[in-house]
Design a protein around this motif. Structure first.
Motif, PDB file in Angstrom:
ATOM      1  N   HIS A 203       0.818  -1.205   0.000  1.00 18.01           N
ATOM      2  CA  HIS A 203       0.000   0.000   0.000  1.00 18.01           C
ATOM      3  C   HIS A 203       0.856   1.261   0.000  1.00 18.01           C
ATOM      4  CE1 HIS A 203      -2.973   2.723   2.308  1.00 18.01           C
ATOM      5  NE2 HIS A 203      -3.458   2.573   1.084  1.00 18.01           N
ATOM      6  N   ARG A 204       0.760   2.035  -1.089  1.00 16.83           N
ATOM      7  CA  ARG A 204       1.585   3.238  -1.269  1.00 16.83           C
ATOM      8  C   ARG A 204       3.076   2.892  -1.165  1.00 16.83           C
ATOM      9  NH1 ARG A 204      -1.991   7.093   2.870  1.00 16.83           N
ATOM     10  NH2 ARG A 204      -3.990   6.227   2.249  1.00 16.83           N
ATOM     11  N   GLY A 205       3.421   1.733  -1.726  1.00 18.15           N
ATOM     12  CA  GLY A 205       4.747   1.176  -1.494  1.00 18.15           C
ATOM     13  C   GLY A 205       4.756   0.518  -0.124  1.00 18.15           C
ATOM     14  N   ALA A 206       5.938   0.197   0.373  1.00 20.06           N
ATOM     15  CA  ALA A 206       6.026  -0.361   1.724  1.00 20.06           C
ATOM     16  C   ALA A 206       5.930   0.790   2.715  1.00 20.06           C
ATOM     17  CB  ALA A 206       7.335  -1.131   1.893  1.00 20.06           C
ATOM     18  N   SER A 207       4.722   1.332   2.854  1.00 20.44           N
ATOM     19  CA  SER A 207       4.536   2.576   3.599  1.00 20.44           C
ATOM     20  C   SER A 207       4.666   2.397   5.107  1.00 20.44           C
ATOM     21  CB  SER A 207       3.178   3.200   3.263  1.00 20.44           C
ATOM     22  OG  SER A 207       2.132   2.284   3.505  1.00 20.44           O
ATOM     23  N   GLY A 208       4.688   1.157   5.570  1.00 17.20           N
ATOM     24  CA  GLY A 208       4.960   0.923   6.972  1.00 17.20           C
ATOM     25  C   GLY A 208       6.432   1.043   7.306  1.00 17.20           C
TER      26      GLY A 208
ATOM     27  N   GLU B  40       5.261   7.089   2.582  1.00 15.17           N
ATOM     28  CA  GLU B  40       4.340   6.578   1.571  1.00 15.17           C
ATOM     29  C   GLU B  40       4.502   7.239   0.204  1.00 15.17           C
ATOM     30  OE1 GLU B  40       0.293   9.063   2.070  1.00 15.17           O
ATOM     31  OE2 GLU B  40       0.815   7.908   3.847  1.00 15.17           O
ATOM     32  N   ASN B  41       4.302   6.428  -0.846  1.00 15.15           N
ATOM     33  CA  ASN B  41       4.282   6.916  -2.227  1.00 15.15           C
ATOM     34  C   ASN B  41       5.584   7.590  -2.663  1.00 15.15           C
ATOM     35  OD1 ASN B  41       1.755   6.198  -3.432  1.00 15.15           O
ATOM     36  ND2 ASN B  41       0.730   7.683  -2.125  1.00 15.15           N
TER      37      ASN B  41
ATOM     38  N   PHE C 285       1.154  10.748  -5.215  1.00 17.04           N
ATOM     39  CA  PHE C 285       0.874  11.315  -3.901  1.00 17.04           C
ATOM     40  C   PHE C 285      -0.549  10.922  -3.539  1.00 17.04           C
ATOM     41  CE2 PHE C 285       0.431  14.685  -0.664  1.00 17.04           C
ATOM     42  CZ  PHE C 285       1.694  14.638  -0.074  1.00 17.04           C
ATOM     43  N   HIS C 286      -0.853  10.865  -2.254  1.00 19.20           N
ATOM     44  CA  HIS C 286      -2.188  10.432  -1.844  1.00 19.20           C
ATOM     45  C   HIS C 286      -3.173  11.580  -1.666  1.00 19.20           C
ATOM     46  CE1 HIS C 286      -5.388   9.200   0.972  1.00 19.20           C
ATOM     47  NE2 HIS C 286      -5.346   8.055   0.307  1.00 19.20           N
ATOM     48  N   ASP C 287      -2.846  12.533  -0.819  1.00 22.47           N
ATOM     49  CA  ASP C 287      -3.789  13.590  -0.474  1.00 22.47           C
ATOM     50  C   ASP C 287      -3.902  14.641  -1.580  1.00 22.47           C
ATOM     51  OD1 ASP C 287      -3.680  12.150   1.846  1.00 22.47           O
ATOM     52  OD2 ASP C 287      -2.852  13.759   3.077  1.00 22.47           O
ATOM     53  N   ARG C 288      -4.989  15.391  -1.535  1.00 21.23           N
ATOM     54  CA  ARG C 288      -5.179  16.482  -2.508  1.00 21.23           C
ATOM     55  C   ARG C 288      -4.268  17.661  -2.187  1.00 21.23           C
ATOM     56  NH1 ARG C 288      -8.708  20.932  -3.936  1.00 21.23           N
ATOM     57  NH2 ARG C 288      -9.277  20.757  -6.160  1.00 21.23           N
ATOM     58  N   HIS C 289      -3.901  17.797  -0.938  1.00 18.64           N
ATOM     59  CA  HIS C 289      -2.954  18.841  -0.554  1.00 18.64           C
ATOM     60  C   HIS C 289      -1.801  18.191   0.207  1.00 18.64           C
ATOM     61  CE1 HIS C 289      -4.622  18.588   3.527  1.00 18.64           C
ATOM     62  NE2 HIS C 289      -5.813  18.645   2.959  1.00 18.64           N
TER      63      HIS C 289
ATOM     64  N   ARG D 202      12.211  12.969   2.065  1.00 19.07           N
ATOM     65  CA  ARG D 202      11.904  12.402   0.744  1.00 19.07           C
ATOM     66  C   ARG D 202      11.287  13.448  -0.165  1.00 19.07           C
ATOM     67  NH1 ARG D 202      15.293   8.315   1.331  1.00 19.07           N
ATOM     68  NH2 ARG D 202      14.662   6.831   2.966  1.00 19.07           N
ATOM     69  N   LYS D 203      11.168  13.093  -1.447  1.00 24.43           N
ATOM     70  CA  LYS D 203      10.594  13.973  -2.464  1.00 24.43           C
ATOM     71  C   LYS D 203       9.407  13.299  -3.138  1.00 24.43           C
ATOM     72  CE  LYS D 203      13.580  17.396  -2.160  1.00 24.43           C
ATOM     73  NZ  LYS D 203      13.164  18.775  -1.784  1.00 24.43           N
ATOM     74  N   ILE D 204       8.506  14.113  -3.675  1.00 25.95           N
ATOM     75  CA  ILE D 204       7.376  13.585  -4.439  1.00 25.95           C
ATOM     76  C   ILE D 204       7.885  13.088  -5.793  1.00 25.95           C
ATOM     77  CG2 ILE D 204       5.207  14.153  -5.601  1.00 25.95           C
ATOM     78  CD1 ILE D 204       4.690  16.218  -3.422  1.00 25.95           C
ATOM     79  N   PRO D 205       7.630  11.831  -6.137  1.00 25.55           N
ATOM     80  CA  PRO D 205       8.085  11.317  -7.432  1.00 25.55           C
ATOM     81  C   PRO D 205       7.048  11.485  -8.533  1.00 25.55           C
ATOM     82  CG  PRO D 205       7.281   9.508  -6.121  1.00 25.55           C
ATOM     83  CD  PRO D 205       7.090  10.761  -5.285  1.00 25.55           C
ATOM     84  N   THR D 206       7.507  11.377  -9.756  1.00 27.06           N
ATOM     85  CA  THR D 206       6.595  11.291 -10.892  1.00 27.06           C
ATOM     86  C   THR D 206       6.219   9.828 -11.114  1.00 27.06           C
ATOM     87  OG1 THR D 206       8.362  11.000 -12.515  1.00 27.06           O
ATOM     88  CG2 THR D 206       7.681  13.273 -11.995  1.00 27.06           C
TER      89      THR D 206
END
Length: 259
Positions: free
Chosen positions: A27-32, A36-37, A68-72, A100-104
């Protein structure tokens, strides 16, 4: 004696590498384990040899597809930007938890192993105008990276799944469901929208849902299960599920293999 020894070793190897048809989806990668994401979360899921990875996508103001998960961005970053109203460069400049950074999406696709599925949740499924028009770009990107056959599209908005099938007719689609609605209503709606199945919150699982889904050639996935004891209970009570989404793919994979 030699032949008997060889056969014994083969039995040991087979039992130690027992496979299962139940997929474990990170879920969202190994977010545990990682933010995430992010690429780190994706790489960790790959390292843990999960069956599939689930991510969330948005279209930015300048037509990038980001993960990314959230809208903001406030929950995970040092600033709050509304993703469909923001430029990619500004989103990329944000620092997420864990540094971390937001990926494409392209960056994720480029490191996805050839034998691993990617469940893509369309987070912009309720956006109006250009912000919600993701499939022309998504279909081109999947084709360019050679990952179309590994993609699975999921969404809470079944209308978006119809649109997905128009652009990606060979890619499976699953309707995300969290409300405990009557089973016949869920099945009828799934059939009307032509999806391959439902991806449901584990709290609404029932034998009736599994039975009627099976009768109508619909598959059932479950989200988000992080407790190994709960996973074991679900697998015992509902062996017909197709897969389990979890933040901890290593823990849940162990339970699945034991079954």
């Amino acid at each position: 004696m030699v032949l008997r020894a060889i056969l014994f070793l083969m039995v040991l190897l087979i039992s130690g590498c027992r496979s299962t048809n139940i997929e474990v989806i990170a879920h969202r990668g190994a977010s545990g384990e990682e933010t995430e994401n992010t690429i780190a979360a994706i790489k960790k899921a790959i390292e843990l040899n999960t069956d599939a990875i689930e991510i969330d996508i948005w279209r930015t103001k300048d037509d990038s597809i980001i993960v990314f998960h959230d809208r903001h961005t406030a929950r995970l970053s040092n600033d709050s930007l509304i993703i469909p109203e923001a430029y990619f460069a500004d989103l990329r400049n944000l620092t997420l938890k864990g540094n971390r950074k937001i990926p494409t999406l392209r960056e994720v696709l480029e490191i996805l192993p050839d034998d691993m599925k990617l469940f893509i949740e369309i987070k912009c499924c309720w956006e109006v105008g250009k912000a919600g028009e993701v499939f022309p770009m998504l279909s081109e990107l999947l084709e360019e990276t050679g990952k179309t056959s590994q993609a699975v599209i999921i969404s809470f908005n079944p209308d978006k799944l119809v649109e997905a099938s128009d652009f990606l007719p060979d890619v499976p689609t699953y309707w995300l469901v969290w409300e405990n609605k009557p089973v016949d209503e869920l099945i009828e709606k799934a059939l009307d929208y032509g999806v391959d199945g439902l991806d449901v919150n584990y709290g609404i699982l029932s034998n009736e849902l599994l039975s009627k889904a099976s009768m109508n050639n619909l598959e059932i996935y479950v989200w988000t299960v992080n407790d190994p004891v709960l996973a074991e209970k679900i697998l015992a009570e509902y062996p017909g599920i197709k897969g389990i989404t979890t933040d901890h793919p290593d823990l849940i994979k162990k339970i699945v293999i034991q079954k």
